[in-house]
Design a protein around this motif. Structure first.
Motif, PDB file in Angstrom:
ATOM      1  N   LEU A  52       7.291  -9.127 -11.592  1.00 59.42           N
ATOM      2  CA  LEU A  52       7.897 -10.421 -10.477  1.00 59.42           C
ATOM      3  C   LEU A  52       6.614 -11.286 -10.121  1.00 59.42           C
ATOM      4  O   LEU A  52       7.302 -12.415 -10.339  1.00 59.42           O
ATOM      5  N   PRO A 101      11.948  -1.752  -3.239  1.00 54.13           N
ATOM      6  CA  PRO A 101      12.860  -2.858  -4.391  1.00 54.13           C
ATOM      7  C   PRO A 101      13.158  -3.969  -3.051  1.00 54.13           C
ATOM      8  O   PRO A 101      13.192  -4.937  -3.257  1.00 54.13           O
ATOM      9  N   CYS A 123      -4.707   9.843  -6.288  1.00 49.16           N
ATOM     10  CA  CYS A 123      -4.752   8.816  -7.121  1.00 49.16           C
ATOM     11  C   CYS A 123      -5.746   9.767  -8.211  1.00 49.16           C
ATOM     12  O   CYS A 123      -5.232   9.411  -9.341  1.00 49.16           O
ATOM     13  N   GLU A 179      -3.503  -0.806  -8.481  1.00 44.24           N
ATOM     14  CA  GLU A 179      -4.445   0.279  -8.524  1.00 44.24           C
ATOM     15  C   GLU A 179      -3.468   1.592  -8.987  1.00 44.24           C
ATOM     16  O   GLU A 179      -3.088   2.046  -7.551  1.00 44.24           O
ATOM     17  N   PHE A 189       1.263  15.250  -8.055  1.00 44.60           N
ATOM     18  CA  PHE A 189       0.605  14.204  -6.873  1.00 44.60           C
ATOM     19  C   PHE A 189       0.685  15.757  -6.048  1.00 44.60           C
ATOM     20  O   PHE A 189       1.225  15.769  -5.375  1.00 44.60           O
ATOM     21  N   GLY A 227       8.641  -1.592   5.351  1.00 45.51           N
ATOM     22  CA  GLY A 227      10.641  -1.782   4.764  1.00 45.51           C
ATOM     23  C   GLY A 227      10.220  -0.833   3.091  1.00 45.51           C
ATOM     24  O   GLY A 227       8.747  -0.729   3.640  1.00 45.51           O
ATOM     25  N   TYR A 228      10.926  -1.067   2.892  1.00 47.41           N
ATOM     26  CA  TYR A 228      10.586  -0.193   1.151  1.00 47.41           C
ATOM     27  C   TYR A 228      10.563  -1.315   0.445  1.00 47.41           C
ATOM     28  O   TYR A 228      10.680  -2.555   0.392  1.00 47.41           O
ATOM     29  N   LYS A 254       2.567  -5.148   3.298  1.00 48.47           N
ATOM     30  CA  LYS A 254       3.346  -3.901   3.511  1.00 48.47           C
ATOM     31  C   LYS A 254       3.014  -3.022   3.724  1.00 48.47           C
ATOM     32  O   LYS A 254       2.798  -2.119   2.324  1.00 48.47           O
ATOM     33  N   GLY A 298      -1.568   5.225 -11.233  1.00 47.14           N
ATOM     34  CA  GLY A 298      -1.839   6.407 -10.908  1.00 47.14           C
ATOM     35  C   GLY A 298      -3.198   6.802 -11.467  1.00 47.14           C
ATOM     36  O   GLY A 298      -3.705   6.307 -12.542  1.00 47.14           O
ATOM     37  N   GLY A 301       9.279  -5.117  -0.600  1.00 46.86           N
ATOM     38  CA  GLY A 301       8.138  -4.935  -1.558  1.00 46.86           C
ATOM     39  C   GLY A 301       7.978  -6.418  -2.770  1.00 46.86           C
ATOM     40  O   GLY A 301       7.253  -6.836  -2.675  1.00 46.86           O
ATOM     41  N   ALA A 345       3.849   1.795   3.238  1.00 46.58           N
ATOM     42  CA  ALA A 345       4.029   2.436   2.632  1.00 46.58           C
ATOM     43  C   ALA A 345       5.391   2.970   3.803  1.00 46.58           C
ATOM     44  O   ALA A 345       5.368   3.192   4.462  1.00 46.58           O
ATOM     45  N   ILE A 353       6.546  -3.099 -11.980  1.00 50.42           N
ATOM     46  CA  ILE A 353       7.466  -3.975 -12.331  1.00 50.42           C
ATOM     47  C   ILE A 353       6.421  -5.243 -10.675  1.00 50.42           C
ATOM     48  O   ILE A 353       6.613  -6.181 -11.108  1.00 50.42           O
ATOM     49  N   ILE A 355       0.959  -1.623  -0.435  1.00 47.76           N
ATOM     50  CA  ILE A 355       0.248   0.009  -0.025  1.00 47.76           C
ATOM     51  C   ILE A 355       0.736   1.024   0.524  1.00 47.76           C
ATOM     52  O   ILE A 355       1.910   1.151   0.672  1.00 47.76           O
ATOM     53  N   PRO A 356      -0.117   2.389  -0.211  1.00 42.60           N
ATOM     54  CA  PRO A 356       0.855   3.991   0.064  1.00 42.60           C
ATOM     55  C   PRO A 356       0.938   3.966   0.672  1.00 42.60           C
ATOM     56  O   PRO A 356       0.182   3.643   1.813  1.00 42.60           O
ATOM     57  N   TRP A 357       1.461   5.761   1.158  1.00 44.21           N
ATOM     58  CA  TRP A 357       1.389   6.690   1.943  1.00 44.21           C
ATOM     59  C   TRP A 357       0.168   7.971   2.292  1.00 44.21           C
ATOM     60  O   TRP A 357      -0.250   8.197   2.674  1.00 44.21           O
TER      61      TRP A 357
HETATM   62  O1  TXE Z   1       4.998   5.503  -5.569  1.00 42.79           O
HETATM   63  P1  TXE Z   1       5.832   3.819  -5.350  1.00 42.79           P
HETATM   64  P2  TXE Z   1       5.642   6.720  -4.304  1.00 42.79           P
HETATM   65  C1  TXE Z   1       2.048   8.255  -7.912  1.00 42.79           C
HETATM   66  C2  TXE Z   1       2.552   9.384  -7.382  1.00 42.79           C
HETATM   67  C3  TXE Z   1       3.751   9.695  -6.592  1.00 42.79           C
HETATM   68  C4  TXE Z   1       4.496   8.799  -7.547  1.00 42.79           C
HETATM   69  C5  TXE Z   1       5.132   8.518  -6.563  1.00 42.79           C
HETATM   70  O2  TXE Z   1       2.614  10.168  -8.449  1.00 42.79           O
HETATM   71  O3  TXE Z   1       4.559  10.590  -7.053  1.00 42.79           O
HETATM   72  O4  TXE Z   1       3.288   7.585  -7.596  1.00 42.79           O
HETATM   73  O5  TXE Z   1       5.221   7.849  -5.570  1.00 42.79           O
HETATM   74  C6  TXE Z   1       5.708  -0.124  -2.619  1.00 42.79           C
HETATM   75  N1  TXE Z   1       8.220  -4.132  -5.477  1.00 42.79           N
HETATM   76  N2  TXE Z   1       1.416   7.332  -6.664  1.00 42.79           N
HETATM   77  O6  TXE Z   1       7.227   6.467  -5.034  1.00 42.79           O
HETATM   78  O7  TXE Z   1       6.660   3.919  -5.796  1.00 42.79           O
HETATM   79  C7  TXE Z   1       6.270   0.974  -1.548  1.00 42.79           C
HETATM   80  O8  TXE Z   1       7.555   0.809  -0.627  1.00 42.79           O
HETATM   81  C8  TXE Z   1       6.840  -3.544  -4.701  1.00 42.79           C
HETATM   82  C9  TXE Z   1      -0.275   7.400  -6.393  1.00 42.79           C
HETATM   83  O9  TXE Z   1       5.875   6.533  -3.463  1.00 42.79           O
HETATM   84  O10 TXE Z   1       4.445   3.155  -6.377  1.00 42.79           O
HETATM   85  C10 TXE Z   1       5.158   1.967  -1.349  1.00 42.79           C
HETATM   86  O11 TXE Z   1       4.627   0.819  -0.428  1.00 42.79           O
HETATM   87  N3  TXE Z   1       6.711  -2.752  -4.153  1.00 42.79           N
HETATM   88  C11 TXE Z   1      -0.404   6.515  -5.562  1.00 42.79           C
HETATM   89  C12 TXE Z   1       4.098   1.433  -2.544  1.00 42.79           C
HETATM   90  O12 TXE Z   1       4.790   0.206  -3.680  1.00 42.79           O
HETATM   91  C13 TXE Z   1       7.436  -1.836  -4.168  1.00 42.79           C
HETATM   92  C14 TXE Z   1       0.147   6.465  -4.768  1.00 42.79           C
HETATM   93  C15 TXE Z   1       3.916   2.565  -3.952  1.00 42.79           C
HETATM   94  O13 TXE Z   1       5.085   3.189  -3.611  1.00 42.79           O
HETATM   95  C16 TXE Z   1       8.459  -1.406  -5.181  1.00 42.79           C
HETATM   96  C17 TXE Z   1       1.406   7.002  -4.343  1.00 42.79           C
HETATM   97  C18 TXE Z   1       9.128  -2.414  -5.875  1.00 42.79           C
HETATM   98  N4  TXE Z   1      10.562  -2.203  -6.572  1.00 42.79           N
HETATM   99  C19 TXE Z   1       2.193   7.608  -5.397  1.00 42.79           C
HETATM  100  N5  TXE Z   1       8.860   0.263  -5.193  1.00 42.79           N
HETATM  101  C20 TXE Z   1      -2.121   6.066  -6.215  1.00 42.79           C
HETATM  102  N6  TXE Z   1      -2.429   5.175  -6.943  1.00 42.79           N
HETATM  103  O14 TXE Z   1      -2.760   6.698  -5.637  1.00 42.79           O
HETATM  104  C21 TXE Z   1       8.444   0.828  -4.915  1.00 42.79           C
HETATM  105  N7  TXE Z   1       7.358  -0.374  -4.017  1.00 42.79           N
END
Ligand code: TXE
Length: 500
Positions: free
Chosen positions: A256, A226, A302, A268, A401, A223-224, A192, A270, A229, A194, A252, A166-168
């Motif tokens: 995977l 890459p 989003c 879900e 964003f 955790g992070y 996992k 951008g 996740g 954000a 990605i 999930i995201p933040w």
């Molecule tokens: O997103 P990420 P970020 C968009 C928005 C933002 C941009 C970057 O435009 O500016 O994305 O944000 C996990 N394998 N949205 O960098 O990377 C990560 O740890 C598996 C739209 O925060 O997509 C986090 O839990 N997981 C959006 C989640 O993915 C991985 C909400 C989201 O991070 C990974 C947020 C990997 N290799 C950002 N790399 C929406 N749709 O609401 C990262 N993650």
């Protein structure tokens, strides 16, 4: 009326304690296997508020083993649906009891206005779990009228161990969209969070255990991407992965999943949603709704209405009023009453938004207001409005964003339909009109997962949400979300056992 830097210096000190910072695996809080931690921040200041266990592949392995055991040996998938429903309801009650701490923690770690967290997101979180508790004992298979002398039925079974990333931007709401349907259907979970916002999910996962959830059913790893996740998305013992985040990371995750065990994936991603103000619109109301559609949650949605298309007949009036509204937006300490906009989540997003603002200026869009940082610390950005935006500009094509409204002019419906659909995204659209024919025409022509007519960001638990095109795969919420977490088993029995 932007808050001044001085006002931002006198920040309210949150009263909530940070009690949970370890990973929650098999019902117990544990340190990361590596012993490592990572800092989590207050976006109002950029200062560290806690150090959180940094999970990686090893912690994901432990969490998946616990979830696997909880699924294969039970009791969770074998409990009666009614018992599962009761646990979801008890959890919702506990969330209600702890709403104040949760709203404070959400604002502290994310920067969203406290009033928004307390008055709309916490009630929605509770409502989502009531909704899914209602589904738990209403998941039916079918009796199938097949040709031939067979009794045919389908069993709808849980899919197994669900990996959820999930995201933040809405940490608790995203938790609910993922965890609610998975648990209602009898699955077990490794979630996992954000890296920016690990705190509230740990808190509510603890409440789930107080509500009687058996150990191993819901595991939460911080955790992070890459490391943790990617380990989850590629794990051979995970039966399904659900992801919300950027389109690039979504690709990605899909890769995977494909390269490991072909687990089904829901994404879900951008968006670059159009908000279309038609010529018959009441301009004052349209301005207010378009403002909300874009600026809500610091523009970190989003589905943000990030391309405001305005009919040429009302364009000048709309522009003047949209600018005045943005200038009136109250930005400041999200803990303060009446504040509409807090800081962006972190330095990376803050820099990204400022880069897009510079790009807008360089591409000759007209900067009507805002355009810079607010204050001297934290990640506050002035509400920004661009006019004379054209479709080829980066600010009209890419997801910013952030609190940056781009206003584009259009002449007629065919043109706006074509332009609104000329994007790789297809998450949502807003339509503002009194004319039912216009509303019907646009609704059918727009290639998006949601069309909000004379409203925006209506997020009822029962309404499905998801994207066309590169905004994603699958739907969350509503009845559709259950399909993501169920397998269908066809059971065929001869009516008369003549073959043997
Ligand atoms: O997103 P990420 P970020 C968009 C928005 C933002 C941009 C970057 O435009 O500016 O994305 O944000 C996990 N394998 N949205 O960098 O990377 C990560 O740890 C598996 C739209 O925060 O997509 C986090 O839990 N997981 C959006 C989640 O993915 C991985 C909400 C989201 O991070 C990974 C947020 C990997 N290799 C950002 N790399 C929406 N749709 O609401 C990262 N993650």
């Amino acid at each position: 009326r932007f808050s001044t830097a001085t006002a931002l210096e006198e920040l309210i000190v949150p009263t909530v304690q940070i009690s949970y910072t370890q990973n929650l695996i098999d019902g117990k809080f544990v340190d990361a296997a590596s012993g490592k931690t990572f800092p989590t921040y207050d976006p109002r200041t950029g200062e560290v508020i806690a150090h959180v266990a940094e999970g990686d592949a090893e912690d994901i392995n432990c969490a998946v083993s616990a979830a696997r055991k909880a699924f294969d040996e039970g009791p969770w998938p074998k409990m009666t649906p009614y018992e599962r429903s009761r646990i979801l309801l008890r959890f919702a009650d506990l969330v209600e009891k702890h709403s104040e701490e949760l709203a404070a923690l959400e604002t502290w770690n994310n920067g969203k206005p406290h009033e928004q967290a307390a008055k709309s997101e916490l009630p929605l979180l509770i409502r989502l779990f009531h909704y899914y508790a209602g589904w738990a004992d209403k998941i039916h298979g079918l009796t199938v009228p097949a040709d031939g002398p067979h009794h045919v039925q389908t069993l709808h079974e849980p899919i197994g161990v669900a990996g959820q990333i999930i995201p933040w931007n809405f940490p608790l709401i995203m938790f609910a969209w993922k965890v609610g349907p998975a648990l209602a259907c009898g699955n077990t979970i490794v979630l996992k969070t954000a890296e920016q916002t690990p705190l509230t999910a740990l808190y509510v996962a603890k409440l789930f255990h107080e509500a009687g959830l058996p150990p191993g059913v819901l595991n939460v790893v911080s955790g992070y991407g890459p490391t943790a996740g990617a380990a989850l998305a590629s794990h051979m013992d995970v039966d399904k992965v659900a992801f919300t985040g950027s389109t690039d990371t979504g690709k990605i995750v899909l890769e995977l999943a494909a390269k490991s065990n072909l687990k089904p994936v829901t994404l879900e991603l951008g968006g670059k949603s159009p908000f279309i103000v038609c010529e018959d619109a009441d301009v004052d109301k349209a301005v207010e709704l378009a403002h909300f559609a874009l600026f809500f949650n610091q523009g970190q949605c989003c589905c943000a209405g990030s391309r405001t298309f305005v009919h040429e007949r009302v364009y000048d009036e709309f522009l003047e009023k949209a600018k005045a509204r943005a200038l009136r937006r109250v930005v400041g300490d999200p803990f303060k009453k009446g504040v509409e906009q807090g800081p962006q989540i972190d330095s990376q997003q803050f820099e990204k938004v400022l880069r897009y603002i510079r790009s807008g200026i360089e591409s000759n869009a007209t900067l009507e207001c805002g355009g810079g940082r607010l204050g001297t610390r934290g990640y506050f950005i002035q509400p920004t409005v661009f006019s004379n935006v054209t479709d080829d500009m980066l600010i009209a094509k890419e997801e910013i964003f952030g609190p940056v409204q781009s206003i584009l002019k259009f002449k007629d419906l065919d043109e706006v339909i074509r332009r609104a659909n000329t994007t790789r995204y297809g998450l949502a659209a807003g339509v503002f009109t009194k004319n039912i024919d216009t509303a019907n025409t646009l609704t059918r022509a727009l290639r998006t997962g949601t069309v909000w007519i004379n409203c925006f960001d209506v997020f009822d638990a029962a309404i499905p949400f998801g994207g066309y095109k590169m905004s994603g795969i699958g739907r969350e919420k509503g009845i559709y979300s259950l399909h993501n977490y169920l397998q269908v088993k066809a059971v065929v029995t001869p009516l008369k056992n003549t073959a043997w």
